[in-house]
Design a protein around this motif. Structure first.
Motif, PDB file in Angstrom:
ATOM      1  N   LEU A  63    -123.391 -32.277 -53.338  1.00  0.00           N
ATOM      2  CA  LEU A  63    -123.355 -30.738 -52.925  1.00  0.00           C
ATOM      3  C   LEU A  63    -121.721 -30.116 -53.158  1.00  0.00           C
ATOM      4  O   LEU A  63    -121.193 -30.922 -52.936  1.00  0.00           O
TER       5      LEU A  63
ATOM      6  N   THR B 174    -125.700 -19.749 -46.663  1.00  0.00           N
ATOM      7  CA  THR B 174    -125.989 -20.704 -46.291  1.00  0.00           C
ATOM      8  C   THR B 174    -127.254 -21.259 -47.143  1.00  0.00           C
ATOM      9  O   THR B 174    -127.826 -20.553 -47.989  1.00  0.00           O
TER      10      THR B 174
ATOM     11  N   ASN C  18    -116.033 -29.958 -50.403  1.00  0.00           N
ATOM     12  CA  ASN C  18    -115.813 -28.593 -50.034  1.00  0.00           C
ATOM     13  C   ASN C  18    -114.431 -28.191 -50.425  1.00  0.00           C
ATOM     14  O   ASN C  18    -113.486 -28.655 -50.073  1.00  0.00           O
TER      15      ASN C  18
ATOM     16  N   ASP D 262    -118.583 -16.993 -53.257  1.00  0.00           N
ATOM     17  CA  ASP D 262    -119.027 -18.078 -52.195  1.00  0.00           C
ATOM     18  C   ASP D 262    -120.386 -18.589 -52.702  1.00  0.00           C
ATOM     19  O   ASP D 262    -121.105 -17.975 -52.996  1.00  0.00           O
TER      20      ASP D 262
ATOM     21  N   LEU E  68    -120.636 -34.754 -50.357  1.00  0.00           N
ATOM     22  CA  LEU E  68    -120.152 -32.957 -50.446  1.00  0.00           C
ATOM     23  C   LEU E  68    -118.949 -32.919 -50.641  1.00  0.00           C
ATOM     24  O   LEU E  68    -118.110 -33.541 -49.968  1.00  0.00           O
TER      25      LEU E  68
ATOM     26  N   ASP F 164    -126.842 -23.053 -58.614  1.00  0.00           N
ATOM     27  CA  ASP F 164    -126.390 -22.218 -57.335  1.00  0.00           C
ATOM     28  C   ASP F 164    -127.749 -21.902 -56.499  1.00  0.00           C
ATOM     29  O   ASP F 164    -128.644 -21.585 -56.869  1.00  0.00           O
TER      30      ASP F 164
ATOM     31  N   THR G 149    -119.661 -27.146 -52.044  1.00  0.00           N
ATOM     32  CA  THR G 149    -119.563 -25.846 -51.404  1.00  0.00           C
ATOM     33  C   THR G 149    -118.099 -24.995 -51.547  1.00  0.00           C
ATOM     34  O   THR G 149    -117.077 -25.994 -51.312  1.00  0.00           O
TER      35      THR G 149
ATOM     36  N   VAL H  58    -123.063 -22.232 -52.269  1.00  0.00           N
ATOM     37  CA  VAL H  58    -123.538 -23.746 -52.199  1.00  0.00           C
ATOM     38  C   VAL H  58    -124.182 -24.394 -53.472  1.00  0.00           C
ATOM     39  O   VAL H  58    -125.355 -23.754 -53.717  1.00  0.00           O
TER      40      VAL H  58
END
Length: 224
Positions: free
Chosen positions: A116, A203, A83, A171, A81, A143, A118, A173
């Motif tokens: 992932l 989310t 971020n 924004d 992940l 997306d 984010t 994920v």
């Protein structure tokens, strides 16, 4: 962390690589996930130097990405992940940040494992920097929100603490092809007009196919 028993955090401050400045932390459920590795890099030509800013990129403040490689204790599957928080002013910084992120995804440990991405991209869906992430050849990203809501129009995620929804979706994920998107949402929750952030939370509920016993082929879908 005090309100989330069992959760742990990785990440550092963007100004000094320790405690100073904004973080882009990753919180994870340590009962469900095992941390295999983690680090932070800076969106600059010196990505390992804490607090680094490259004048040619155009951003006036440091921008960072924290990553973590995690293993699901239930299935044994590992994923990485990333971020991040991209610059809010300089398009050149966002374009270079997309390039650097693509390089880091390609160079990650556990090549071929799910990914992932984010964060706050400070870039709308039509922005070239954001589109560059979706067009990657080695690890294309999708997306998750658009996977479930391809025609949604009122999708602004910057609300300015006022609940406005008229802007762009900045924004997201993002998921590699490995993931199945079960649900995705932009949360507009507030308490008497008070919002927890100047951005709406986004989310996604995701699942990975679990390899069948004794084979390398996808089998029963793992729980999200």
């Amino acid at each position: 962390l005090e309100d989330l028993p069992g959760y742990r955090s990785v990440g550092v401050g963007r100004d000094d690589g320790q405690e100073a400045g904004e973080f882009s932390p990753i919180l994870y459920d340590s009962h469900r996930l095992e941390l295999l590795a983690a680090d932070t890099f800076w969106f600059s030509d010196q990505p390992e130097r804490p607090g680094s800013i490259d004048e040619t990129w155009g951003n006036r403040i440091p921008r960072i990405c924290t990553w973590a490689r995690l293993r699901d204790r239930r299935s044994g599957l590992a994923f990485t992940l990333f971020n991040l928080h991209w610059d809010h002013e300089a398009q050149e910084s966002r374009l270079n940040s997309a390039r650097l992120l693509r390089e880091r995804i390609a160079q990650r440990e556990g090549e071929g494992e799910p990914v992932l991405v984010t964060g706050d991209f400070n870039a709308g869906e039509s922005n070239r920097a954001f589109r560059r992430l979706l067009r990657g050849k080695s690890t294309p990203l999708r997306d998750s929100f658009r996977e479930r809501h391809p025609k949604a129009e009122s999708v602004g995620t910057f609300n300015g603490f006022e609940g406005r929804r008229d802007g762009e979706k900045i924004d997201a994920v993002l998921v590699s092809p490995h993931w199945r998107v079960l649900a995705a949402a932009i949360l507009h929750d507030n308490r008497e007009g008070r919002y927890p952030s100047d951005h709406f939370p986004v989310t996604a509920k995701l699942a990975l196919p679990r390899p069948a016993a004794g084979t390398a082929e996808p089998g029963k879908e793992d729980s999200p």
